[in-house]
Design a protein around this motif. Structure first.
Motif, PDB file in Angstrom:
ATOM      1  N   SER A 189      33.740  25.573   9.014  1.00 30.29           N
ATOM      2  CA  SER A 189      33.822  24.900   7.726  1.00 30.29           C
ATOM      3  C   SER A 189      32.919  25.885   6.706  1.00 30.29           C
ATOM      4  N   SER A 237      29.402  19.063  10.387  1.00 35.17           N
ATOM      5  CA  SER A 237      29.544  19.415   8.789  1.00 35.17           C
ATOM      6  C   SER A 237      29.426  17.907   8.161  1.00 35.17           C
ATOM      7  N   GLU A 266      25.627  28.498  12.525  1.00 33.21           N
ATOM      8  CA  GLU A 266      25.242  28.032  11.109  1.00 33.21           C
ATOM      9  C   GLU A 266      24.433  29.126  10.406  1.00 33.21           C
ATOM     10  N   ARG A 274      29.692  27.301   9.119  1.00 37.19           N
ATOM     11  CA  ARG A 274      29.404  26.412  10.192  1.00 37.19           C
ATOM     12  C   ARG A 274      30.646  26.311  11.183  1.00 37.19           C
ATOM     13  N   GLU A 284      30.679  26.202   3.260  1.00 37.17           N
ATOM     14  CA  GLU A 284      30.164  24.957   2.400  1.00 37.17           C
ATOM     15  C   GLU A 284      29.216  25.504   1.396  1.00 37.17           C
TER      16      GLU A 284
END
Ligand code: MN
Length: 291
Positions: free
Chosen positions: A98, A273, A78, A72, A100
């Protein structure tokens, strides 16, 4: 040619083998950072787990051998990335992102995170993000397959953006290979799996082999079926300064980047996030592990 050992560092919950930068070898072309992550096990809810953090002056290249990662960023991207796919984020004057867990994938995770220094011409520009769901491949006769992440190799060209003349290739090798090199490029090999011998030296994960400009061919003997990254480019002639997640030219620019992230002044944007923001580390004179 020279062989450098990678050094271990910790990124998120992962131990990584950092092949670049080396103390005496900061760049290979414009490539300025190479972290081999994993292999390690992840779950649906616990992955790389690197919360929002900033970048400037560089492109991040994310390439997986195994697993899935959710990217993201502050542009609103995304994107889940899988093996064979390329995530390429251009930071320019500033971006945040980020990395993840996906909420779905459970299993092994292994990959390489690379940075490319942006030249003066583009490093103050707008951030951008590209996802390439598939990349062109070339057969290496009798030896395996080359997937071209960026630049051109064996007459195959990647559609990915590049701001300087460079190449990045994932070699999947099982036999003796002779790689055609551009003699105006400097190159490096980073072994991710298996083992290859070059000029009598056996390279395994945790080694970076650097090849000076002038070579137009590199002969590899595969001693164990191998995955090897070939990185190269025209020697980067701008003196870069790297600190934490920033690539710049002067201490004042680095100071300004730290200050902007700490102040959340909007330069790097915000990432939607669930992970906690990564704070800028205390400024000390030792090198800090980037994210
Ligand atoms: Mn990052």
């Amino acid at each position: 040619m020279q062989v450098y050992p990678a050094h271990e560092a910790v990124v998120g919950r992962f131990t990584v083998r950092r092949a670049l930068p080396q103390r005496t070898r900061r760049t290979v072309g414009a490539w300025c950072f190479a972290d081999h992550l994993g292999p390690a096990d992840v779950t649906e809810e616990s992955g790389l787990d690197i919360g929002p953090h900033p970048h400037c002056g560089l492109q991040t290249v994310t390439w997986l051998l195994d697993g899935r990662v959710l990217h993201r960023d502050s542009l609103g991207s995304e994107q889940v990335i899988a093996p064979g796919q390329l995530n390429l984020m251009t930071a320019g004057h500033g971006v945040a992102h980020s990395e993840e867990a996906t909420g779905r994938y459970r299993g092994r995770l292994e990959g390489i995170q690379l940075w490319i220094a942006q030249p003066e011409r583009t490093r103050h520009g707008q951030p951008a993000f590209e996802h390439h769901a598939a990349l062109p491949q070339a057969e290496i006769t009798g030896a395996g397959t080359a997937t071209v992440l960026v630049g051109s190799f064996a007459d195959v060209r990647s559609p990915a953006r590049h701001d300087t003349d460079l190449v990045g290739v994932d070699l999947d090798l099982h036999g003796r290979a002779s790689l055609a090199l551009r003699p105006d490029f400097e190159h490096a090999l980073v072994v991710l799996r298996g083992a290859v011998a070059v000029a009598g030296q056996v390279l395994r994960p945790g080694h970076l082999l650097q090849v000076d400009p002038g070579a137009d061919e590199l002969d590899l003997r595969v001693t164990e079926p191998a995955r090897v990254m070939l990185l190269g480019g025209v020697p980067f002639d701008e003196q870069i300064r790297m600190s934490w997640n920033f690539v710049a030219r002067t201490p004042a620019e680095i100071d300004a980047a730290y200050a902007s992230w700490t102040a959340a002044d909007g330069r790097f944007g915000t990432v939607d996030s669930p992970l906690a923001i990564v704070p800028a580390p205390a400024r000390v004179r030792t090198a800090r592990a980037p994210n």
